[in-house]
Design a protein around this motif. Sequence first.
Motif, PDB file in Angstrom:
ATOM      1  N   ARG A 405       0.863  -1.190   0.000  1.00 24.14           N
ATOM      2  CA  ARG A 405       0.000   0.000   0.000  1.00 24.14           C
ATOM      3  C   ARG A 405       0.886   1.223   0.000  1.00 24.14           C
ATOM      4  O   ARG A 405       1.997   1.177   0.552  1.00 24.14           O
ATOM      5  CB  ARG A 405      -0.883   0.051   1.259  1.00 24.14           C
ATOM      6  N   VAL A 406       0.408   2.323  -0.526  1.00 24.46           N
ATOM      7  CA  VAL A 406       1.147   3.577  -0.423  1.00 24.46           C
ATOM      8  C   VAL A 406       0.168   4.675  -0.027  1.00 24.46           C
ATOM      9  O   VAL A 406      -0.964   4.726  -0.519  1.00 24.46           O
ATOM     10  CB  VAL A 406       1.919   3.903  -1.718  1.00 24.46           C
ATOM     11  N   LEU A 407       0.594   5.490   0.917  1.00 20.43           N
ATOM     12  CA  LEU A 407      -0.300   6.544   1.420  1.00 20.43           C
ATOM     13  C   LEU A 407      -0.267   7.773   0.525  1.00 20.43           C
ATOM     14  O   LEU A 407       0.787   8.131  -0.023  1.00 20.43           O
ATOM     15  CB  LEU A 407       0.103   6.925   2.848  1.00 20.43           C
ATOM     16  N   THR A 408      -1.401   8.425   0.414  1.00 18.25           N
ATOM     17  CA  THR A 408      -1.468   9.683  -0.343  1.00 18.25           C
ATOM     18  C   THR A 408      -0.533  10.696   0.336  1.00 18.25           C
ATOM     19  O   THR A 408      -0.429  10.726   1.559  1.00 18.25           O
ATOM     20  CB  THR A 408      -2.903  10.245  -0.350  1.00 18.25           C
ATOM     21  N   PRO A 409       0.148  11.485  -0.458  1.00 17.98           N
ATOM     22  CA  PRO A 409       1.113  12.407   0.146  1.00 17.98           C
ATOM     23  C   PRO A 409       0.439  13.504   0.955  1.00 17.98           C
ATOM     24  O   PRO A 409      -0.738  13.811   0.774  1.00 17.98           O
ATOM     25  CB  PRO A 409       1.863  12.990  -1.048  1.00 17.98           C
TER      26      PRO A 409
END
Length: 441
Positions: A405-409
């Motif tokens: 997963r990658v978090l929104t900046p």
Amino acid sequence: MKFSVVTILPELIAPALTAGVVGRAREAGVITVETLSPREFTSDKHRTVDDSPYGGGPGMVMKPEPLLAAISQLAGDPPAHRILLTPGGTPLTQARVRELVTLPHLVLVCGRYEGIDERVIELAIDEEISIGDYVLSGGELGALVVIDAVSRLVPGVLGEATSVDDESHSAGLLEYPQYTRPHALGDRTVPAILTSGNHAAIASWRRAQALERTAQRRPDLFARFHPTAADRKLMPPPLASRTHLALVHHPVVDRTGKIVTSSLTNFDIHDLARSTLTYGLAAYHIVTPITSQREKAQHIASLWLEDQAGAPPTRKPPASGSRAHALALVRTADSIDTVIDELTAEYGVAPLVVGTSARPESFPAAARRSPSELLAEASLIPGPVLILLGTGWGLADSLIHSVSRVLTPIEGGSDWNHLSVRSAGAILLDRLFDRCVGRPA
Ligand code: 4HQ
């Protein structure tokens, strides 16, 4: 209990209240419903109840005088509680329904056209209620919703008193799934627990289903729900307590985009350790392939932890614990893979690895999550979560494969965006785990 409805379309009200639970309650005289049209209080040939809006614009507005006359006739003196149905009102909740049922008489005012003259609200309305964020062609269906929801709580209206008792037990949660005969519907059979005859186990299963469904489908409701001690045993442990933060020094990029190993900084070790403690995370991992840097990190952390008056320097191992001793809050590792292996061994299941990036475009769209989406998703799965924070100019794109997963900046709205990793980390932890937003002081 008495309901009085002010409407220019009384024919919409009575026919909807003849059948079912509410119909029987009316026949039994437990509730009464009357209607009155503002048209009865007009004197012109066309019995006009609307007029064009001051200031112009489309549509018509309900004239005040006939509406006021109808409301005062129904409400009496002193007036009963007068409710206007309008999309601008307070959303109706079961909590408000439980309060309304304690009142002997409700007057429900239904607008048509574009709405009613504001002065009617000032002069003759006690409460504005909305039944939801959509636009109806008039307030009548809203009034029927209020009558239905309130009536079924009037003592004697529902057959078994237990139905309402059961609802208060599950207040604030969605319902558990229900099944009846046949046992097999094609290849779909009823969950075995329901035919086990073990009533305590069935009650636990239903409660767990209600908790899980609410967390999954209605995170807004779940955030306001206060689980009991017994509920907590049915839920995965709080997310913060199984979330690990990793401060990654390799592989990260420099200002030119080249993959490098950044050096340790004192501030990052201290400040992220304090954030880790403050938000109740499981541990903080300092990741660098350079042995001397890991030793330096351990040294700084141990000095700092010894200085912390009252702060716990360690956390208990999770679950049944493959390790007997408590684990250090600040830990070091030579690579992200080492941290993943350690967590997999400790929890018996691999962590959900979450990347952070100022440029999430380089990660697959399907992996991107807002903090609240990640919270909703990770709260439901019982294992550990590992959040990667990149030092330097951020995590290298080569980590895409290790990250699920990658978090929104974090975006502040200006065209300059260079938060320090410890600021970004603190903001992120607050977005995930804050306890104060939306709470009264
Ligand atoms: N209307 N909840 C516009 C609603 C409504 C709602 C009622 C439409 C009032 C003038 N009422 N009239 N949503 O949509 O209660």
